[in-house]
Design an enzyme around this catalytic site. Structure first.
Site, PDB file in Angstrom:
ATOM      1  N   ARG A 225       1.076  -1.220   0.059  1.00  0.00           N
ATOM      2  CA  ARG A 225       0.016   0.043   0.126  1.00  0.00           C
ATOM      3  C   ARG A 225       0.877   1.175   0.067  1.00  0.00           C
ATOM      4  O   ARG A 225       1.916   0.961   0.544  1.00  0.00           O
ATOM      5  CB  ARG A 225      -0.782   0.141   1.169  1.00  0.00           C
ATOM      6  CG  ARG A 225      -1.906  -1.043   1.318  1.00  0.00           C
ATOM      7  CD  ARG A 225      -3.363  -0.752   0.278  1.00  0.00           C
ATOM      8  NE  ARG A 225      -3.996  -1.807   0.396  1.00  0.00           N
ATOM      9  CZ  ARG A 225      -4.478  -2.582  -0.614  1.00  0.00           C
ATOM     10  NH1 ARG A 225      -3.478  -2.702  -1.394  1.00  0.00           N
ATOM     11  NH2 ARG A 225      -5.397  -3.363  -0.512  1.00  0.00           N
ATOM     12  N   HIS A 273      -1.857   1.059  -9.637  1.00  0.00           N
ATOM     13  CA  HIS A 273      -2.612  -0.004  -8.945  1.00  0.00           C
ATOM     14  C   HIS A 273      -2.845  -1.435  -9.794  1.00  0.00           C
ATOM     15  O   HIS A 273      -4.059  -1.581  -9.659  1.00  0.00           O
ATOM     16  CB  HIS A 273      -3.600   0.619  -8.127  1.00  0.00           C
ATOM     17  CG  HIS A 273      -3.705  -0.071  -6.655  1.00  0.00           C
ATOM     18  ND1 HIS A 273      -3.946   0.323  -5.392  1.00  0.00           N
ATOM     19  CD2 HIS A 273      -3.751  -1.650  -6.533  1.00  0.00           C
ATOM     20  CE1 HIS A 273      -4.271  -0.606  -4.661  1.00  0.00           C
ATOM     21  NE2 HIS A 273      -3.998  -1.906  -5.228  1.00  0.00           N
TER      22      HIS A 273
HETATM   23  P1  NAP Z   1      -1.044 -12.298   4.019  1.00  0.00           P
HETATM   24  O1  NAP Z   1      -1.389 -13.572   3.486  1.00  0.00           O
HETATM   25  O2  NAP Z   1      -2.062 -11.896   5.289  1.00  0.00           O
HETATM   26  O3  NAP Z   1       0.446 -11.945   4.564  1.00  0.00           O
HETATM   27  C1  NAP Z   1       0.642 -10.759   5.138  1.00  0.00           C
HETATM   28  C2  NAP Z   1       2.375 -11.119   5.467  1.00  0.00           C
HETATM   29  O4  NAP Z   1       2.735  -9.768   5.899  1.00  0.00           O
HETATM   30  C3  NAP Z   1       2.644 -12.205   6.339  1.00  0.00           C
HETATM   31  O5  NAP Z   1       3.960 -12.853   6.075  1.00  0.00           O
HETATM   32  C4  NAP Z   1       2.849 -11.272   7.689  1.00  0.00           C
HETATM   33  O6  NAP Z   1       3.567 -11.912   8.720  1.00  0.00           O
HETATM   34  C5  NAP Z   1       3.508 -10.234   7.268  1.00  0.00           C
HETATM   35  N1  NAP Z   1       3.114  -8.760   8.284  1.00  0.00           N
HETATM   36  C6  NAP Z   1       2.074  -8.553   8.612  1.00  0.00           C
HETATM   37  N2  NAP Z   1       1.994  -7.697   9.573  1.00  0.00           N
HETATM   38  C7  NAP Z   1       3.652  -7.585   9.728  1.00  0.00           C
HETATM   39  C8  NAP Z   1       4.533  -7.012  10.646  1.00  0.00           C
HETATM   40  N3  NAP Z   1       3.988  -6.008  11.381  1.00  0.00           N
HETATM   41  N4  NAP Z   1       5.671  -7.039  10.745  1.00  0.00           N
HETATM   42  C9  NAP Z   1       6.178  -8.045   9.998  1.00  0.00           C
HETATM   43  N5  NAP Z   1       5.521  -8.648   8.704  1.00  0.00           N
HETATM   44  C10 NAP Z   1       4.198  -8.512   9.111  1.00  0.00           C
HETATM   45  O7  NAP Z   1      -1.539 -11.123   2.877  1.00  0.00           O
HETATM   46  P2  NAP Z   1      -1.324 -11.392   1.329  1.00  0.00           P
HETATM   47  O8  NAP Z   1      -2.493 -11.762   0.794  1.00  0.00           O
HETATM   48  O9  NAP Z   1      -0.065 -11.992   0.955  1.00  0.00           O
HETATM   49  O10 NAP Z   1      -1.469  -9.578   0.727  1.00  0.00           O
HETATM   50  C11 NAP Z   1      -0.423  -8.709   1.372  1.00  0.00           C
HETATM   51  C12 NAP Z   1      -0.701  -7.433   1.118  1.00  0.00           C
HETATM   52  O11 NAP Z   1      -0.749  -7.005  -0.313  1.00  0.00           O
HETATM   53  C13 NAP Z   1      -2.159  -6.881   1.097  1.00  0.00           C
HETATM   54  O12 NAP Z   1      -2.582  -6.730   2.547  1.00  0.00           O
HETATM   55  C14 NAP Z   1      -2.278  -5.640   0.375  1.00  0.00           C
HETATM   56  O13 NAP Z   1      -2.097  -4.513   1.103  1.00  0.00           O
HETATM   57  C15 NAP Z   1      -1.506  -6.099  -0.672  1.00  0.00           C
HETATM   58  N6  NAP Z   1      -1.999  -6.135  -2.079  1.00  0.00           N
HETATM   59  C16 NAP Z   1      -1.808  -5.211  -3.104  1.00  0.00           C
HETATM   60  C17 NAP Z   1      -2.251  -5.467  -4.274  1.00  0.00           C
HETATM   61  C18 NAP Z   1      -1.918  -4.685  -5.755  1.00  0.00           C
HETATM   62  O14 NAP Z   1      -2.330  -4.608  -6.593  1.00  0.00           O
HETATM   63  N7  NAP Z   1      -1.165  -3.623  -5.332  1.00  0.00           N
HETATM   64  C19 NAP Z   1      -3.162  -6.815  -4.531  1.00  0.00           C
HETATM   65  C20 NAP Z   1      -3.439  -7.465  -3.648  1.00  0.00           C
HETATM   66  C21 NAP Z   1      -2.692  -7.413  -2.337  1.00  0.00           C
HETATM   67  P3  NAP Z   1       3.054 -13.338   9.533  1.00  0.00           P
HETATM   68  O15 NAP Z   1       3.018 -14.415   8.326  1.00  0.00           O
HETATM   69  O16 NAP Z   1       3.878 -13.844  10.330  1.00  0.00           O
HETATM   70  O17 NAP Z   1       1.703 -13.188   9.787  1.00  0.00           O
END
Ligand code: NAP
Length: 310
Positions: A225, A273
């Protein structure tokens, strides 16, 4: 079963059709402000309008049409805690992220950004090739999408790093976690790929002090983000060369305002995006499966942990 659907863009017809195809037992009700709506079991949306919040407090579960929860978390006070908020898990986004990030990493590694600039001035000049050993790639956030990116990068032989909240053991990847692991992660990553969810803890995680911990001449790829990066901190670090380039898909304000200084900086690559778009069919398929599980009283995966914020 009745599903309440809201789309900010008003383009509800294809969603209604996909639900009709994939979940014929469900009736889809499109939310409209002021309309008298029948009681619905589930809601499907991204960011709800204020006027929809009362309705959301009455459904059995809320299904988000994206992977992140930041857009709805600001309304979570209005959604009783017993109502699960369920996000998309991959649903076709992992492969898109893998394509986008791999392309950006290879572009910097093979110095294609510099060759693009040279070509515009008609310069035929071979630059020194880079060593893989000097080009470690660190992925912040190795959940559903980040782990896909790690796997996509693996065959190229870059030294790989990962940073997450909880400890991880990924084959051939130097894994760091928590606040205590952040400095080691940043200090050893020539390219930092941000794939974190946006929470209180991760807002402005890429601020000046943290970006200064990255090696001289590093690169940033942000597909998480916009607010993960402190935008005013990035520009001077790019100008000084400490950060050699940044590929940014997300911004604090979207669309990126016309007068934003990032547009004028050639070392910043901007995309609107698009790194991983919601694929409607895959998303409806996943939501339908989870709704059926919920209706049978089974546990549903990917429920947002409201304390952690993702
Ligand atoms: P996810 O499966 O929930 O994975 C999140 C990862 O971030 C996990 O490894 C988590 O650690 C880590 N994390 C969260 N808070 C943290 C912190 N304070 N310190 C260190 N690590 C932390 O999410 P996802 O499905 O991979 O998606 C990730 C993000 O991508 C979404 O939330 C969204 O913002 C972004 N996104 C962007 C687009 C775009 O088009 N640009 C599209 C889709 C998603 P743990 O494994 O230890 O919980």
């Amino acid at each position: 079963m009745r599903i309440l659907l809201y789309r900010a863009d008003g383009n509800t017809a294809p969603w209604v059709k996909d639900f009709a195809d994939l979940m014929p037992e469900a009736e889809v009700v499109v939310w409209r402000e002021g309309a008298h709506l029948p009681t619905c079991d589930y809601a499907v949306l991204w960011t709800p309008p204020q006027a929809m919040l009362a309705e959301l407090a009455r459904v059995k579960a809320i299904f988000l049409t994206g992977a992140g929860a930041d857009a709805i978390m600001k309304y979570s006070h209005a959604i009783p805690p017993h109502i699960p908020i369920v996000r998309l898990n991959d649903a076709g986004m992992g492969i898109q992220m893998a394509e986008y990030v791999t392309h950006a990493v290879l572009r910097y590694f093979r110095r294609l950004d510099e060759y693009e600039t040279q070509a515009r001035s008609g310069a035929w000049l071979q630059l020194e090739a880079r060593e893989k050993a000097d080009f470690s790639v660190g992925v912040m956030g190795v959940g559903a999408l980040g782990s896909h990116v790690i796997e996509a990068l693996r065959p190229f032989g870059f030294p790989l790093r990962a940073w997450s909240r909880s400890p991880k053991s990924l084959d051939g990847v130097d894994s760091f976690h928590g606040e205590a692991g952040l400095d080691g992660f940043l200090g050893s990553s020539r390219v930092v790929v941000c794939m974190l969810p946006l929470t209180e803890e991760t807002t402005h995680i890429l601020n000046r002090p943290n970006m200064m911990k990255m090696p001289q001449g590093s690169y940033i790829i942000n597909v998480g983000r916009g607010a993960h990066i402190s935008e005013p901190d990035l520009l001077p670090l790019i100008k000084s060369g400490h950060i050699a380039g940044a590929t940014l898909d997300v911004f604090r304000n979207e669309p990126l305002p016309a007068q934003h200084p990032f547009w004028m900086e050639p070392r910043i690559t901007i995309t609107p995006h698009i790194s991983a778009l919601t694929l409607r069919r895959e998303s409806v398929e996943q939501m339908a499966a989870k709704m059926r599980q919920h209706a049978r009283g089974e546990e549903v995966a990917d429920v947002i942990n409201r304390t952690k914020g993702y």
